[in-house]
Design a protein around this motif. Structure first.
Motif, PDB file in Angstrom:
ATOM      1  N   LEU A  82      24.382 -55.658  26.115  1.00 32.27           N
ATOM      2  CA  LEU A  82      23.080 -55.028  26.331  1.00 32.27           C
ATOM      3  C   LEU A  82      23.235 -53.597  26.845  1.00 32.27           C
ATOM      4  CD1 LEU A  82      21.072 -57.996  27.854  1.00 32.27           C
ATOM      5  CD2 LEU A  82      20.833 -57.008  25.573  1.00 32.27           C
ATOM      6  N   PHE A  83      24.222 -53.368  27.719  1.00 30.45           N
ATOM      7  CA  PHE A  83      24.477 -52.023  28.214  1.00 30.45           C
ATOM      8  C   PHE A  83      24.900 -51.098  27.078  1.00 30.45           C
ATOM      9  CE2 PHE A  83      27.581 -48.921  29.791  1.00 30.45           C
ATOM     10  CZ  PHE A  83      26.760 -48.184  30.621  1.00 30.45           C
ATOM     11  N   VAL A  84      25.808 -51.542  26.221  1.00 29.39           N
ATOM     12  CA  VAL A  84      26.263 -50.730  25.085  1.00 29.39           C
ATOM     13  C   VAL A  84      25.093 -50.443  24.146  1.00 29.39           C
ATOM     14  CG1 VAL A  84      27.725 -50.765  23.028  1.00 29.39           C
ATOM     15  CG2 VAL A  84      28.679 -51.453  25.230  1.00 29.39           C
ATOM     16  N   ALA A  85      24.256 -51.440  23.877  1.00 31.59           N
ATOM     17  CA  ALA A  85      23.096 -51.232  23.008  1.00 31.59           C
ATOM     18  C   ALA A  85      22.140 -50.202  23.615  1.00 31.59           C
ATOM     19  CB  ALA A  85      22.378 -52.552  22.765  1.00 31.59           C
ATOM     20  N   SER A  86      21.968 -50.229  24.930  1.00 30.66           N
ATOM     21  CA  SER A  86      21.091 -49.258  25.596  1.00 30.66           C
ATOM     22  C   SER A  86      21.644 -47.837  25.473  1.00 30.66           C
ATOM     23  CB  SER A  86      20.949 -49.644  27.064  1.00 30.66           C
ATOM     24  OG  SER A  86      20.286 -48.647  27.772  1.00 30.66           O
ATOM     25  N   VAL A  87      22.945 -47.680  25.647  1.00 28.23           N
ATOM     26  CA  VAL A  87      23.560 -46.359  25.529  1.00 28.23           C
ATOM     27  C   VAL A  87      23.445 -45.836  24.097  1.00 28.23           C
ATOM     28  CG1 VAL A  87      25.770 -45.138  25.611  1.00 28.23           C
ATOM     29  CG2 VAL A  87      25.117 -46.641  27.485  1.00 28.23           C
ATOM     30  N   VAL A  88      23.710 -46.676  23.121  1.00 28.13           N
ATOM     31  CA  VAL A  88      23.605 -46.264  21.718  1.00 28.13           C
ATOM     32  C   VAL A  88      22.164 -45.889  21.390  1.00 28.13           C
ATOM     33  CG1 VAL A  88      23.769 -47.102  19.341  1.00 28.13           C
ATOM     34  CG2 VAL A  88      25.618 -47.562  20.945  1.00 28.13           C
ATOM     35  N   ARG A  89      21.196 -46.658  21.883  1.00 28.55           N
ATOM     36  CA  ARG A  89      19.787 -46.366  21.625  1.00 28.55           C
ATOM     37  C   ARG A  89      19.398 -45.013  22.223  1.00 28.55           C
ATOM     38  NH1 ARG A  89      15.955 -47.027  24.972  1.00 28.55           N
ATOM     39  NH2 ARG A  89      13.821 -46.860  24.332  1.00 28.55           N
ATOM     40  N   GLY A 131      17.145 -40.547  22.109  1.00 22.21           N
ATOM     41  CA  GLY A 131      16.847 -39.763  23.300  1.00 22.21           C
ATOM     42  C   GLY A 131      16.184 -40.602  24.360  1.00 22.21           C
ATOM     43  N   ARG A 132      15.988 -39.984  25.492  1.00 17.20           N
ATOM     44  CA  ARG A 132      15.359 -40.676  26.612  1.00 17.20           C
ATOM     45  C   ARG A 132      13.864 -40.443  26.589  1.00 17.20           C
ATOM     46  NH1 ARG A 132      20.351 -39.283  28.681  1.00 17.20           N
ATOM     47  NH2 ARG A 132      21.432 -41.015  29.664  1.00 17.20           N
ATOM     48  N   ALA A 133      13.124 -41.373  27.174  1.00 10.55           N
ATOM     49  CA  ALA A 133      11.676 -41.243  27.259  1.00 10.55           C
ATOM     50  C   ALA A 133      11.330 -40.166  28.278  1.00 10.55           C
ATOM     51  CB  ALA A 133      11.049 -42.568  27.664  1.00 10.55           C
ATOM     52  N   VAL A 134      10.378 -39.311  27.921  1.00 12.56           N
ATOM     53  CA  VAL A 134       9.934 -38.233  28.798  1.00 12.56           C
ATOM     54  C   VAL A 134       8.493 -38.512  29.178  1.00 12.56           C
ATOM     55  CG1 VAL A 134       9.531 -35.751  28.943  1.00 12.56           C
ATOM     56  CG2 VAL A 134      11.471 -36.627  27.644  1.00 12.56           C
ATOM     57  N   PRO A 135       8.142 -38.394  30.470  1.00 12.29           N
ATOM     58  CA  PRO A 135       6.751 -38.629  30.854  1.00 12.29           C
ATOM     59  C   PRO A 135       5.816 -37.694  30.098  1.00 12.29           C
ATOM     60  CG  PRO A 135       8.136 -38.208  32.799  1.00 12.29           C
ATOM     61  CD  PRO A 135       8.986 -38.040  31.586  1.00 12.29           C
ATOM     62  N   GLY A 136       4.713 -38.198  29.619  1.00 20.13           N
ATOM     63  CA  GLY A 136       3.799 -37.433  28.765  1.00 20.13           C
ATOM     64  C   GLY A 136       2.640 -36.828  29.499  1.00 20.13           C
ATOM     65  N   GLY A 137       2.822 -36.299  30.695  1.00 17.10           N
ATOM     66  CA  GLY A 137       1.726 -35.725  31.471  1.00 17.10           C
ATOM     67  C   GLY A 137       1.118 -34.495  30.839  1.00 17.10           C
ATOM     68  N   ASP A 138       1.917 -33.602  30.236  1.00 13.06           N
ATOM     69  CA  ASP A 138       1.415 -32.350  29.672  1.00 13.06           C
ATOM     70  C   ASP A 138       1.507 -32.355  28.151  1.00 13.06           C
ATOM     71  OD1 ASP A 138       0.989 -31.415  32.196  1.00 13.06           O
ATOM     72  OD2 ASP A 138       2.935 -30.404  32.335  1.00 13.06           O
ATOM     73  N   SER A 139       1.124 -33.458  27.523  1.00 15.01           N
ATOM     74  CA  SER A 139       1.306 -33.562  26.078  1.00 15.01           C
ATOM     75  C   SER A 139       0.432 -32.598  25.286  1.00 15.01           C
ATOM     76  CB  SER A 139       1.035 -34.997  25.612  1.00 15.01           C
ATOM     77  OG  SER A 139      -0.309 -35.342  25.910  1.00 15.01           O
ATOM     78  N   GLY A 140      -0.694 -32.145  25.841  1.00 14.93           N
ATOM     79  CA  GLY A 140      -1.578 -31.252  25.111  1.00 14.93           C
ATOM     80  C   GLY A 140      -1.247 -29.782  25.288  1.00 14.93           C
ATOM     81  N   ARG A 141      -0.245 -29.480  26.112  1.00 17.02           N
ATOM     82  CA  ARG A 141       0.089 -28.087  26.391  1.00 17.02           C
ATOM     83  C   ARG A 141       0.876 -27.478  25.241  1.00 17.02           C
ATOM     84  NH1 ARG A 141       3.805 -27.404  31.211  1.00 17.02           N
ATOM     85  NH2 ARG A 141       5.275 -26.541  29.757  1.00 17.02           N
ATOM     86  N   GLN A 142       0.522 -26.297  24.838  1.00 21.30           N
ATOM     87  CA  GLN A 142       1.194 -25.594  23.748  1.00 21.30           C
ATOM     88  C   GLN A 142       2.340 -24.763  24.300  1.00 21.30           C
ATOM     89  OE1 GLN A 142      -0.051 -24.732  20.352  1.00 21.30           O
ATOM     90  NE2 GLN A 142      -1.450 -26.436  20.325  1.00 21.30           N
TER      91      GLN A 142
END
Length: 156
Positions: A22-29, A34-45
């Motif tokens: 599971l750890f190897v699968a997480s690293v490959v994923r 890429g890693r998830a980024v918080p979407g607080g400013d998604s509407g900003r240009q």
């Protein structure tokens, strides 16, 4: 060893094996997507840098940025518009075919106080005369700029 001890050891080994998988699968994923980024400013240009006002340069002043060493040696871009974007992206004036160059790596700007280069937060950095720059740095005809494995120089 008793049979119950052997069974417990087998189950623990199997649990550790699954944790490793599971750890190897997480690293490959995370490497692939890429890693998830918080979407607080998604509407900003994204801000587009302002182009400096065109100013008349005296004769003998640098007006061209030329690649002197690297896979694109001989290519150049004029400072006629006041700015040269350098990187691998299609929106750059100097497109470098170098694995160590970011999409929008650096920009050269002709301002009132001379010509300076600014690193745009690239991964591998930009170097002037062998020193990594972290802020806009003034460059002259004598300076060499290295971006990735590519060496650039100002020319008249």
């Amino acid at each position: 060893m008793s049979e119950i001890t052997l069974t417990i050891v087998k189950v623990l080994f199997l649990a550790l094996l699954w944790l490793f998988i599971l750890f190897v699968a997480s690293v490959v994923r995370s490497d692939l997507f890429g890693r998830a980024v918080p979407g607080g400013d998604s509407g900003r240009q994204l801000q587009t840098p302002e182009r400096p006002k065109k100013s008349r340069r005296a004769k003998g002043q640098p007006r061209v940025m030329t690649i002197t060493n690297g896979s694109n040696a001989g290519m150049s871009a004029e400072l006629a518009a006041g700015m040269i974007m350098i990187g691998r992206g299609a929106d750059c004036q100097l497109i470098l075919d170098d694995d160590y160059v970011s999409t929008r790596h650096a920009r050269v700007v002709a301002g009132e106080n001379g010509i300076y280069i600014e690193d745009l937060g690239s991964t591998n950095g930009s170097y002037v005369n062998g020193l990594r720059i972290t802020a806009p740095t003034t460059i002259t005809l004598q300076d060499t700029v290295r971006i990735g494995k590519t060496v650039l120089k100002l020319e008249t």
